[in-house]
Design a protein around this motif. Sequence first.
Motif, PDB file in Angstrom:
ATOM      1  N   GLY A   1       0.577  -1.858  -0.247  1.00  0.00           N
ATOM      2  CA  GLY A   1       0.123   0.552   0.248  1.00  0.00           C
ATOM      3  C   GLY A   1       0.839   1.355  -0.014  1.00  0.00           C
ATOM      4  O   GLY A   1       0.920   1.876  -0.915  1.00  0.00           O
TER       5      GLY A   1
ATOM      6  N   GLU B   1      -6.764   5.975   1.792  1.00  0.00           N
ATOM      7  CA  GLU B   1      -6.821   4.359   2.273  1.00  0.00           C
ATOM      8  C   GLU B   1      -5.528   3.504   2.205  1.00  0.00           C
ATOM      9  O   GLU B   1      -5.013   2.608   3.237  1.00  0.00           O
ATOM     10  N   ILE B   2      -5.817   3.965   1.021  1.00  0.00           N
ATOM     11  CA  ILE B   2      -4.288   2.592   0.346  1.00  0.00           C
ATOM     12  C   ILE B   2      -3.339   2.117   1.980  1.00  0.00           C
ATOM     13  O   ILE B   2      -1.648   1.636   1.167  1.00  0.00           O
TER      14      ILE B   2
ATOM     15  N   ARG C   1      -2.306   3.761   4.044  1.00  0.00           N
ATOM     16  CA  ARG C   1      -2.535   2.644   5.651  1.00  0.00           C
ATOM     17  C   ARG C   1      -3.077   1.087   5.571  1.00  0.00           C
ATOM     18  O   ARG C   1      -3.062   0.320   6.768  1.00  0.00           O
ATOM     19  N   SER C   2      -2.544   0.593   4.353  1.00  0.00           N
ATOM     20  CA  SER C   2      -2.052  -0.634   3.887  1.00  0.00           C
ATOM     21  C   SER C   2      -1.746  -1.681   3.357  1.00  0.00           C
ATOM     22  O   SER C   2      -0.828  -0.980   2.731  1.00  0.00           O
TER      23      SER C   2
ATOM     24  N   VAL D   1      -2.227  -4.184  -1.635  1.00  0.00           N
ATOM     25  CA  VAL D   1      -3.684  -3.545  -1.590  1.00  0.00           C
ATOM     26  C   VAL D   1      -3.956  -4.542  -2.903  1.00  0.00           C
ATOM     27  O   VAL D   1      -2.693  -4.650  -4.110  1.00  0.00           O
TER      28      VAL D   1
ATOM     29  N   ARG E   1      -8.328  -3.134  -3.573  1.00  0.00           N
ATOM     30  CA  ARG E   1      -9.143  -4.285  -2.729  1.00  0.00           C
ATOM     31  C   ARG E   1      -7.734  -4.331  -0.897  1.00  0.00           C
ATOM     32  O   ARG E   1      -6.831  -4.253  -1.673  1.00  0.00           O
ATOM     33  N   VAL E   2      -8.768  -3.729   0.076  1.00  0.00           N
ATOM     34  CA  VAL E   2      -7.281  -3.455   1.218  1.00  0.00           C
ATOM     35  C   VAL E   2      -8.224  -4.442   2.322  1.00  0.00           C
ATOM     36  O   VAL E   2      -9.237  -4.357   1.953  1.00  0.00           O
ATOM     37  N   ALA E   3      -7.160  -4.877   3.330  1.00  0.00           N
ATOM     38  CA  ALA E   3      -7.153  -5.628   4.707  1.00  0.00           C
ATOM     39  C   ALA E   3      -7.535  -4.399   5.466  1.00  0.00           C
ATOM     40  O   ALA E   3      -7.242  -3.865   5.290  1.00  0.00           O
ATOM     41  N   ASP E   4      -8.930  -5.031   6.376  1.00  0.00           N
ATOM     42  CA  ASP E   4      -9.120  -4.578   7.548  1.00  0.00           C
ATOM     43  C   ASP E   4      -9.768  -3.452   7.092  1.00  0.00           C
ATOM     44  O   ASP E   4      -9.922  -2.470   8.085  1.00  0.00           O
ATOM     45  N   ARG E   5      -9.905  -2.662   6.215  1.00  0.00           N
ATOM     46  CA  ARG E   5     -10.540  -1.407   5.630  1.00  0.00           C
ATOM     47  C   ARG E   5     -11.550  -1.315   4.439  1.00  0.00           C
ATOM     48  O   ARG E   5     -11.588  -2.623   3.710  1.00  0.00           O
TER      49      ARG E   5
ATOM     50  N   ASP F   1     -12.719  -1.274   0.637  1.00  0.00           N
ATOM     51  CA  ASP F   1     -12.182  -1.405  -0.602  1.00  0.00           C
ATOM     52  C   ASP F   1     -12.247  -0.239  -1.035  1.00  0.00           C
ATOM     53  O   ASP F   1     -13.800   0.691  -0.746  1.00  0.00           O
TER      54      ASP F   1
END
Length: 356
Positions: free
Chosen positions: A123, A198-199, A201-202, A205, A217-221, A223
């Motif tokens: 990310g 957003e991306i 902090r992931s 991605v 697509r991001v984990a725990d956030r 999309d």
Amino acid sequence: MPNSELMPIGAFARRSGLTSSALRFYADSGLLPPAEVDPVSGYRYYSAVQVTRATVLRQLREMAMPLAAVEAVLDAKADDASRLLDEHVSKVVGDAAAAQQKAAAIKFALGDVPGLPIAVLKGPVLAHAVEQVLTATAREPGMPALAGLRIEANPEAVTLTATDRYRLSTRTPVPSEPPVQTWGGTVDGDELRTAVAEIRRSAVVRLEAVPHGIWLRVADREDRHCRLLSEEFPDHHLMLASLGEVTTRATVSKEVLLRALEELPGARMALHIADQGVNVVSADDEHPGIPVPATTAGQALQIQFELTTLHPALSTAIGPDVMLDLRGDDQPVTIRSADRGDLTTVAMPIKADHSA
């Protein structure tokens, strides 16, 4: 007030751009009461000094501002009114972005089309690359693709490219997993800018292509969806392949060269490259110029640039030193890090007569 200074509701409606029915509504709500009401006929009359308030009221309602907020703006001092306007616009933009993401999710669910995996990147790496390359975008009437970022993936690499016709930036970030698909699309630049926060902090991605867009697509956030632009992106591959042989090379401190550009007056400047280094002079002025230490090789050269082209091309370069590869005073210059990074920018010079 003498009746000669008043106007009936119909005339006031034409002056203010509000309908008579709207004026009656705003009078009843207390936002814009008439100056006088005939006690016998009930006719409403307005004064000329009320035109400004009525016009601003109309403009605020056209911005979809609620009545309570409209009243607060109309009755506030200038500074407070500006703050309230900014707060409203920020909310509208945020609501629009949220609605856009929800619409994309609904369309994806209704279409029942699985996303095509494009690439997997870290990310922070992707966010940094997007921010760097997007500096080369532009909004040009009739050329919407210039406001987009071209993403291309193949089993060897993922490449991000943007151009404003005078500058082209491209970066090839290292994917976390080798891409398994060959894919290309031009993504809406504004939507990518919004997604960057957003991306970044992931940790990872995943890019997936869907009809008319891509999903980040991001984990725990949440999309993020970005639209694809349908307009054709300029053929940058042909342009890069047609670059001539490098005849002059200069390696210089990015910070020192940028400082010279910022200190010189004028919107255009020239680089005089010779054995002793680089001299930066204003193309519009008799300024003596600013010498910049540099390691040079090849032919001596004088080349001119618009500040708006050269400065961002240099400022986004990775690392403390930049390498300038030049091919003549009327050919594109390639700007890249002297020792690391994969960001490459091609900048167009201007002719000595200052025409692009």
